[in-house]
Design a protein around this motif. Structure first.
Motif, PDB file in Angstrom:
ATOM      1  N   UNK A  70       0.840  -1.207   0.000  1.00 14.61           N
ATOM      2  CA  UNK A  70       0.000   0.000   0.000  1.00 14.61           C
ATOM      3  C   UNK A  70       0.869   1.248   0.000  1.00 14.61           C
ATOM      4  N   UNK A  71       1.871   1.281   0.866  1.00 13.23           N
ATOM      5  CA  UNK A  71       2.774   2.435   0.918  1.00 13.23           C
ATOM      6  C   UNK A  71       3.498   2.633  -0.410  1.00 13.23           C
ATOM      7  N   UNK A  72       4.010   1.546  -0.980  1.00 10.04           N
ATOM      8  CA  UNK A  72       4.770   1.647  -2.222  1.00 10.04           C
ATOM      9  C   UNK A  72       3.913   2.219  -3.344  1.00 10.04           C
ATOM     10  N   UNK A  73       2.698   1.686  -3.502  1.00  8.49           N
ATOM     11  CA  UNK A  73       1.816   2.147  -4.573  1.00  8.49           C
ATOM     12  C   UNK A  73       1.385   3.587  -4.338  1.00  8.49           C
ATOM     13  N   UNK A  74       1.023   3.907  -3.111  1.00 11.09           N
ATOM     14  CA  UNK A  74       0.486   5.243  -2.811  1.00 11.09           C
ATOM     15  C   UNK A  74       1.525   6.338  -3.042  1.00 11.09           C
ATOM     16  N   UNK A  84       6.657  10.480 -16.078  1.00 11.59           N
ATOM     17  CA  UNK A  84       6.034  10.249 -17.383  1.00 11.59           C
ATOM     18  C   UNK A  84       5.211  11.444 -17.851  1.00 11.59           C
ATOM     19  N   UNK A  85       5.182  12.486 -17.021  1.00  9.44           N
ATOM     20  CA  UNK A  85       4.439  13.708 -17.351  1.00  9.44           C
ATOM     21  C   UNK A  85       2.960  13.427 -17.617  1.00  9.44           C
ATOM     22  N   UNK A  86       2.323  12.697 -16.684  1.00  7.20           N
ATOM     23  CA  UNK A  86       0.913  12.378 -16.806  1.00  7.20           C
ATOM     24  C   UNK A  86       0.268  12.389 -15.428  1.00  7.20           C
ATOM     25  N   UNK A  87      -1.029  12.750 -15.396  1.00  9.82           N
ATOM     26  CA  UNK A  87      -1.782  12.735 -14.137  1.00  9.82           C
ATOM     27  C   UNK A  87      -2.563  11.439 -13.955  1.00  9.82           C
ATOM     28  N   UNK A  88      -2.455  10.523 -14.903  1.00 14.04           N
ATOM     29  CA  UNK A  88      -3.241   9.294 -14.847  1.00 14.04           C
ATOM     30  C   UNK A  88      -2.839   8.387 -13.689  1.00 14.04           C
ATOM     31  N   UNK A  89      -1.636   8.572 -13.176  1.00 12.50           N
ATOM     32  CA  UNK A  89      -1.153   7.722 -12.094  1.00 12.50           C
ATOM     33  C   UNK A  89      -1.289   8.381 -10.721  1.00 12.50           C
ATOM     34  N   UNK A  90      -1.971   9.505 -10.668  1.00  9.02           N
ATOM     35  CA  UNK A  90      -2.241  10.164  -9.392  1.00  9.02           C
ATOM     36  C   UNK A  90      -3.650   9.788  -8.950  1.00  9.02           C
ATOM     37  N   UNK A  91      -3.747   8.844  -8.043  1.00  7.82           N
ATOM     38  CA  UNK A  91      -5.034   8.294  -7.598  1.00  7.82           C
ATOM     39  C   UNK A  91      -5.344   8.766  -6.186  1.00  7.82           C
ATOM     40  N   UNK A  92      -6.643   8.830  -5.885  1.00 12.87           N
ATOM     41  CA  UNK A  92      -7.042   9.132  -4.507  1.00 12.87           C
ATOM     42  C   UNK A  92      -6.793   7.910  -3.624  1.00 12.87           C
ATOM     43  N   UNK A  93      -6.830   8.136  -2.308  1.00 12.45           N
ATOM     44  CA  UNK A  93      -6.454   7.057  -1.392  1.00 12.45           C
ATOM     45  C   UNK A  93      -7.423   5.872  -1.428  1.00 12.45           C
ATOM     46  N   UNK A  94      -8.716   6.118  -1.690  1.00 14.77           N
ATOM     47  CA  UNK A  94      -9.670   5.015  -1.765  1.00 14.77           C
ATOM     48  C   UNK A  94      -9.351   4.111  -2.954  1.00 14.77           C
ATOM     49  N   UNK A 165      -8.588  -7.264   6.499  1.00 11.70           N
ATOM     50  CA  UNK A 165      -7.358  -6.619   6.025  1.00 11.70           C
ATOM     51  C   UNK A 165      -7.605  -5.227   5.445  1.00 11.70           C
ATOM     52  N   UNK A 166      -8.865  -4.935   5.119  1.00 15.30           N
ATOM     53  CA  UNK A 166      -9.163  -3.606   4.571  1.00 15.30           C
ATOM     54  C   UNK A 166      -8.828  -2.502   5.566  1.00 15.30           C
ATOM     55  N   UNK A 167      -8.714  -2.850   6.853  1.00 21.61           N
ATOM     56  CA  UNK A 167      -8.372  -1.831   7.848  1.00 21.61           C
ATOM     57  C   UNK A 167      -6.967  -1.282   7.624  1.00 21.61           C
ATOM     58  N   UNK A 168      -6.127  -2.001   6.864  1.00 20.04           N
ATOM     59  CA  UNK A 168      -4.760  -1.543   6.644  1.00 20.04           C
ATOM     60  C   UNK A 168      -4.691  -0.272   5.802  1.00 20.04           C
ATOM     61  N   UNK A 169      -5.769   0.038   5.082  1.00 20.48           N
ATOM     62  CA  UNK A 169      -5.737   1.254   4.264  1.00 20.48           C
ATOM     63  C   UNK A 169      -5.827   2.511   5.123  1.00 20.48           C
ATOM     64  N   UNK A 170      -5.968   2.326   6.440  1.00 17.90           N
ATOM     65  CA  UNK A 170      -5.967   3.497   7.316  1.00 17.90           C
ATOM     66  C   UNK A 170      -4.628   4.224   7.240  1.00 17.90           C
ATOM     67  N   UNK A 171      -3.563   3.504   6.839  1.00 18.21           N
ATOM     68  CA  UNK A 171      -2.236   4.118   6.794  1.00 18.21           C
ATOM     69  C   UNK A 171      -2.137   5.187   5.715  1.00 18.21           C
ATOM     70  N   UNK A 172      -3.065   5.185   4.749  1.00 13.20           N
ATOM     71  CA  UNK A 172      -3.056   6.228   3.715  1.00 13.20           C
ATOM     72  C   UNK A 172      -4.278   7.133   3.850  1.00 13.20           C
ATOM     73  N   UNK A 173      -4.957   7.048   5.003  1.00 11.17           N
ATOM     74  CA  UNK A 173      -6.002   8.021   5.317  1.00 11.17           C
ATOM     75  C   UNK A 173      -7.395   7.716   4.817  1.00 11.17           C
TER      76      UNK A 173
END
Length: 236
Positions: A70-74, A84-94, A165-173
């Motif tokens: 989760x940390x690596x991807x976020x 790559x000069x693109x906004x396509x890889x900027x995702x929200x935390x959900x 395990x979905x509780x682990x996403x709390x680390x990215x808010x």
């Protein structure tokens, strides 16, 4: 008691947050199952360029902690998008949470589905081919439905594991159940009580998933169908 649940433990807020937990699981689990089916097909392929990348992916995802993924991807995807000069890889935390849960569990579902496919008698496929079906038709029409009946119990087990395990996403808010419970606990200085309340809600949701699994298992049960035994239990 009712006043304590509503005002002290903020039960409505916890229930709303549990909806986010359910939504995370409801989106990620089907994606993980579809991805797992694709990976299982690649693992069973005789072509090395399909088999080995799938094997590497499965072992890599199962061999590293989900919270690290989760940390690596976020934090890595936006930086990669900058390069790559693109906004396509900027995702929200959900979205990142859903993606990481699905990507991680796809590795586990791949092994479950591979075991299920291998548990179906080879004569079923041969009979389908003898009737004039193509290889793909025999797999999707004959073999896969039988394999699905076999793998329902471990799939439901992984559904319950993903829910927790979905509780682990709390680390990215992500404002799911654990995040909200911890936040309220800190604000009201009742952290232990809030964590117990969150645990109770997780238990209720897990029991509901278990009941759903038992219902599906009974509906799909086939007399004399083989049981699925996995060598490695799931866990993070």
């Amino acid at each position: 008691m009712w006043d304590y649940l509503i005002h002290t433990l903020s039960l409505p807020a916890l229930i709303r947050a549990s909806g986010v937990t359910l939504l995370l699981t409801a989106i990620a689990m089907p994606v993980a199952t579809i991805g797992g089916l694709a990976l299982a097909g690649m693992r069973l392929s005789r072509r090395g360029w399909l088999k080995w990348p799938a094997a590497i992916y499965i072992e890599m995802m199962r061999g590293t902690p989900l919270v690290v993924q989760i940390f690596v991807v976020y934090f890595s995807l936006p930086r990669l998008g900058e390069w790559l000069n693109t906004d396509l890889l900027t995702w929200d935390n959900f979205t990142v949470g859903v993606f990481c849960l699905a990507a991680n569990y796809a590795a586990y579902e791949a092994e479950v589905l591979r075991a299920g496919l291998q548990a179906v008698d080879k004569g079923q496929r041969e009979a389908a081919l003898a009737l004039g079906m193509s290889e793909s038709q025999s797999q999707f029409v004959v073999v896969l439905p039988q394999a699905f009946r076999i793998v329902v119990p471990p799939l439901i087990n992984d559904l319950i594991a993903m829910l927790k395990d979905s509780c682990l996403v709390y680390v990215i808010g992500v404002k799911e159940l654990l995040t909200v419970a911890e936040s309220i606990g800190r604000a009201k200085f009742i952290a232990p009580q809030m964590l117990v309340a969150a645990a109770a809600i997780y238990l209720v949701l897990s029991l509901a998933c278990y009941a759903l699994g038992r219902h599906l298992e009974q509906r799909l049960k086939v007399r004399g169908a083989p049981e699925l035994h996995l060598e490695q239990p799931h866990g993070h």
